[in-house]
Design a protein around this motif. Structure first.
Motif, PDB file in Angstrom:
ATOM      1  N   ALA A  20     -12.838  -3.239  31.820  1.00  0.00           N
ATOM      2  CA  ALA A  20     -11.408  -3.485  31.643  1.00  0.00           C
ATOM      3  C   ALA A  20     -10.746  -2.445  30.735  1.00  0.00           C
ATOM      4  CB  ALA A  20     -11.189  -4.879  31.062  1.00  0.00           C
ATOM      5  N   HIS A  21     -11.504  -1.919  29.793  1.00  0.00           N
ATOM      6  CA  HIS A  21     -10.960  -0.941  28.843  1.00  0.00           C
ATOM      7  C   HIS A  21     -11.854   0.299  28.806  1.00  0.00           C
ATOM      8  CE1 HIS A  21      -8.348  -4.115  27.398  1.00  0.00           C
ATOM      9  NE2 HIS A  21      -9.407  -4.893  27.269  1.00  0.00           N
ATOM     10  N   PRO A  22     -11.680   1.200  29.760  1.00  0.00           N
ATOM     11  CA  PRO A  22     -12.553   2.385  29.823  1.00  0.00           C
ATOM     12  C   PRO A  22     -12.461   3.281  28.591  1.00  0.00           C
ATOM     13  CG  PRO A  22     -11.132   2.254  31.767  1.00  0.00           C
ATOM     14  CD  PRO A  22     -10.728   1.160  30.855  1.00  0.00           C
ATOM     15  N   GLU A  23     -11.329   3.240  27.869  1.00  0.00           N
ATOM     16  CA  GLU A  23     -11.174   4.092  26.689  1.00  0.00           C
ATOM     17  C   GLU A  23     -12.094   3.667  25.546  1.00  0.00           C
ATOM     18  OE1 GLU A  23      -8.189   0.780  26.384  1.00  0.00           O
ATOM     19  OE2 GLU A  23      -8.761   2.176  27.954  1.00  0.00           O
ATOM     20  N   THR A  24     -12.544   2.394  25.547  1.00  0.00           N
ATOM     21  CA  THR A  24     -13.478   1.922  24.512  1.00  0.00           C
ATOM     22  C   THR A  24     -14.818   1.494  25.122  1.00  0.00           C
ATOM     23  OG1 THR A  24     -12.561  -0.313  24.611  1.00  0.00           O
ATOM     24  CG2 THR A  24     -11.640   1.182  22.947  1.00  0.00           C
ATOM     25  N   ALA A  25     -15.117   1.992  26.312  1.00  0.00           N
ATOM     26  CA  ALA A  25     -16.374   1.616  26.971  1.00  0.00           C
ATOM     27  C   ALA A  25     -17.592   2.091  26.187  1.00  0.00           C
ATOM     28  CB  ALA A  25     -16.412   2.196  28.386  1.00  0.00           C
ATOM     29  N   TYR A  26     -17.428   3.134  25.394  1.00  0.00           N
ATOM     30  CA  TYR A  26     -18.547   3.640  24.591  1.00  0.00           C
ATOM     31  C   TYR A  26     -18.985   2.633  23.522  1.00  0.00           C
ATOM     32  CZ  TYR A  26     -14.998   4.689  21.070  1.00  0.00           C
ATOM     33  OH  TYR A  26     -13.989   4.586  20.154  1.00  0.00           O
ATOM     34  N   LEU A  27     -18.175   1.626  23.239  1.00  0.00           N
ATOM     35  CA  LEU A  27     -18.517   0.611  22.245  1.00  0.00           C
ATOM     36  C   LEU A  27     -19.354  -0.538  22.821  1.00  0.00           C
ATOM     37  CD1 LEU A  27     -15.129   0.363  20.341  1.00  0.00           C
ATOM     38  CD2 LEU A  27     -17.229   1.471  19.591  1.00  0.00           C
ATOM     39  N   GLN A  28     -19.633  -0.492  24.109  1.00  0.00           N
ATOM     40  CA  GLN A  28     -20.388  -1.565  24.762  1.00  0.00           C
ATOM     41  C   GLN A  28     -21.761  -1.764  24.109  1.00  0.00           C
ATOM     42  OE1 GLN A  28     -21.081  -0.795  28.912  1.00  0.00           O
ATOM     43  NE2 GLN A  28     -22.180  -2.713  29.245  1.00  0.00           N
ATOM     44  N   TYR A  29     -22.495  -0.716  23.937  1.00  0.00           N
ATOM     45  CA  TYR A  29     -23.849  -0.839  23.396  1.00  0.00           C
ATOM     46  C   TYR A  29     -23.883  -1.103  21.891  1.00  0.00           C
ATOM     47  CZ  TYR A  29     -25.131   0.451  28.074  1.00  0.00           C
ATOM     48  OH  TYR A  29     -25.262   0.460  29.428  1.00  0.00           O
ATOM     49  N   MET A  58     -23.254  -4.811  21.639  1.00  0.00           N
ATOM     50  CA  MET A  58     -24.433  -5.617  21.993  1.00  0.00           C
ATOM     51  C   MET A  58     -25.478  -5.556  20.883  1.00  0.00           C
ATOM     52  SD  MET A  58     -24.754  -4.902  26.095  1.00  0.00           S
ATOM     53  CE  MET A  58     -26.357  -5.613  26.188  1.00  0.00           C
ATOM     54  N   LEU A  59     -25.701  -4.376  20.318  1.00  0.00           N
ATOM     55  CA  LEU A  59     -26.680  -4.232  19.245  1.00  0.00           C
ATOM     56  C   LEU A  59     -26.287  -5.074  18.032  1.00  0.00           C
ATOM     57  CD1 LEU A  59     -29.225  -2.805  18.138  1.00  0.00           C
ATOM     58  CD2 LEU A  59     -27.689  -1.019  17.291  1.00  0.00           C
ATOM     59  N   SER A  60     -25.026  -5.004  17.646  1.00  0.00           N
ATOM     60  CA  SER A  60     -24.591  -5.787  16.485  1.00  0.00           C
ATOM     61  C   SER A  60     -24.655  -7.283  16.773  1.00  0.00           C
ATOM     62  CB  SER A  60     -23.184  -5.374  16.050  1.00  0.00           C
ATOM     63  OG  SER A  60     -22.250  -5.619  17.082  1.00  0.00           O
ATOM     64  N   ALA A  61     -24.340  -7.698  17.986  1.00  0.00           N
ATOM     65  CA  ALA A  61     -24.443  -9.123  18.343  1.00  0.00           C
ATOM     66  C   ALA A  61     -25.890  -9.588  18.280  1.00  0.00           C
ATOM     67  CB  ALA A  61     -23.869  -9.354  19.743  1.00  0.00           C
ATOM     68  N   TYR A  62     -26.807  -8.777  18.764  1.00  0.00           N
ATOM     69  CA  TYR A  62     -28.229  -9.167  18.719  1.00  0.00           C
ATOM     70  C   TYR A  62     -28.769  -9.175  17.290  1.00  0.00           C
ATOM     71  CZ  TYR A  62     -28.328  -9.063  23.791  1.00  0.00           C
ATOM     72  OH  TYR A  62     -28.103  -9.330  25.118  1.00  0.00           O
ATOM     73  N   ALA A  65     -19.846  -7.681  27.403  1.00  0.00           N
ATOM     74  CA  ALA A  65     -19.804  -6.248  27.096  1.00  0.00           C
ATOM     75  C   ALA A  65     -19.473  -5.421  28.332  1.00  0.00           C
ATOM     76  CB  ALA A  65     -21.134  -5.802  26.504  1.00  0.00           C
ATOM     77  N   SER A  66     -20.102  -5.749  29.450  1.00  0.00           N
ATOM     78  CA  SER A  66     -19.829  -4.967  30.667  1.00  0.00           C
ATOM     79  C   SER A  66     -18.429  -5.241  31.203  1.00  0.00           C
ATOM     80  CB  SER A  66     -20.886  -5.242  31.729  1.00  0.00           C
ATOM     81  OG  SER A  66     -20.825  -6.589  32.146  1.00  0.00           O
ATOM     82  N   ARG A  67     -17.951  -6.483  31.112  1.00  0.00           N
ATOM     83  CA  ARG A  67     -16.603  -6.810  31.574  1.00  0.00           C
ATOM     84  C   ARG A  67     -15.551  -6.107  30.716  1.00  0.00           C
ATOM     85  NH1 ARG A  67     -16.445 -12.592  31.721  1.00  0.00           N
ATOM     86  NH2 ARG A  67     -16.092 -12.416  29.500  1.00  0.00           N
ATOM     87  N   ASP A  68     -15.764  -6.067  29.400  1.00  0.00           N
ATOM     88  CA  ASP A  68     -14.817  -5.387  28.521  1.00  0.00           C
ATOM     89  C   ASP A  68     -14.842  -3.885  28.744  1.00  0.00           C
ATOM     90  OD1 ASP A  68     -14.351  -4.274  25.353  1.00  0.00           O
ATOM     91  OD2 ASP A  68     -12.913  -5.709  26.199  1.00  0.00           O
ATOM     92  N   ALA A  69     -16.028  -3.338  29.003  1.00  0.00           N
ATOM     93  CA  ALA A  69     -16.124  -1.891  29.266  1.00  0.00           C
ATOM     94  C   ALA A  69     -15.394  -1.528  30.549  1.00  0.00           C
ATOM     95  CB  ALA A  69     -17.585  -1.470  29.348  1.00  0.00           C
TER      96      ALA A  69
END
Length: 158
Positions: A37-46, A49-53, A31-35
């Motif tokens: 690499a793609h700052p335009e979709t960094a808001y999807l990081q959390y 993670m929530l959906s994965a958990y 999640a942090s690596r993708d955030a």
């Protein structure tokens, strides 16, 4: 039979270890690596993670119920309402996992777009696998209920 049950319990335990390691180490790193690499979709990081958990929680619940089911089998209680309850919970977890993947695919297609062929393929594999587990658990649940009913009828007949 004892060896088979021990083998299946070992397999279930060995399934838990990499899944837990994946939850603890790989998901946050991904999640942090993708955030980054793609700052335009960094808001999807959390939300990711929530959906994965949530998905892994459902997976662990189903594994625990399978472990309980093996315990019932080892105590000669395979055809009991406890077994039916465990199979029902496995069925619901598998169904919920499939629904989560379907919702995730719809979200990706509608909001993200772009080249998602790899994610689409992996999601379809997970949907088919969890749907198969759901159908198999539902079938075993139905067969177990029928076996319990036959067992009760035989008790009354004798």
């Amino acid at each position: 039979m004892r060896a088979s049950l021990l083998f299946l319990r070992t397999v279930l335990a060995l399934l838990c270890l990499p899944a837990l390691a994946f939850c603890l180490f790989v998901i946050p790193e991904m999640a942090s690596r993708d955030a980054a690499a793609h700052p335009e979709t960094a808001y999807l990081q959390y939300p990711f993670m929530l959906s994965a958990y949530i998905l892994f929680s459902l997976f662990f619940i189903a594994l625990y119920q399978a472990f309980k089911l093996l315990g019932f089998i080892s105590r000669n209680k395979a055809f009991s309402m406890d077994s039916v309850s465990a199979l029902k919970k496995i069925k619901y977890c598998a169904f919920a996992i499939a629904l989560c993947f379907i919702a995730g695919l719809v979200f990706l297609i509608v909001f993200i777009g772009g080249d998602i062929a790899g994610i689409f393929t992996m999601s379809l594999i997970c949907i088919v696998a969890s749907s198969t587990v759901c159908v198999f658990a539902a079938l075993l649940e139905k067969l177990t209920v029928q076996a319990i009913r036959l067992k009760e009828e035989n008790k009354l007949t004798i």
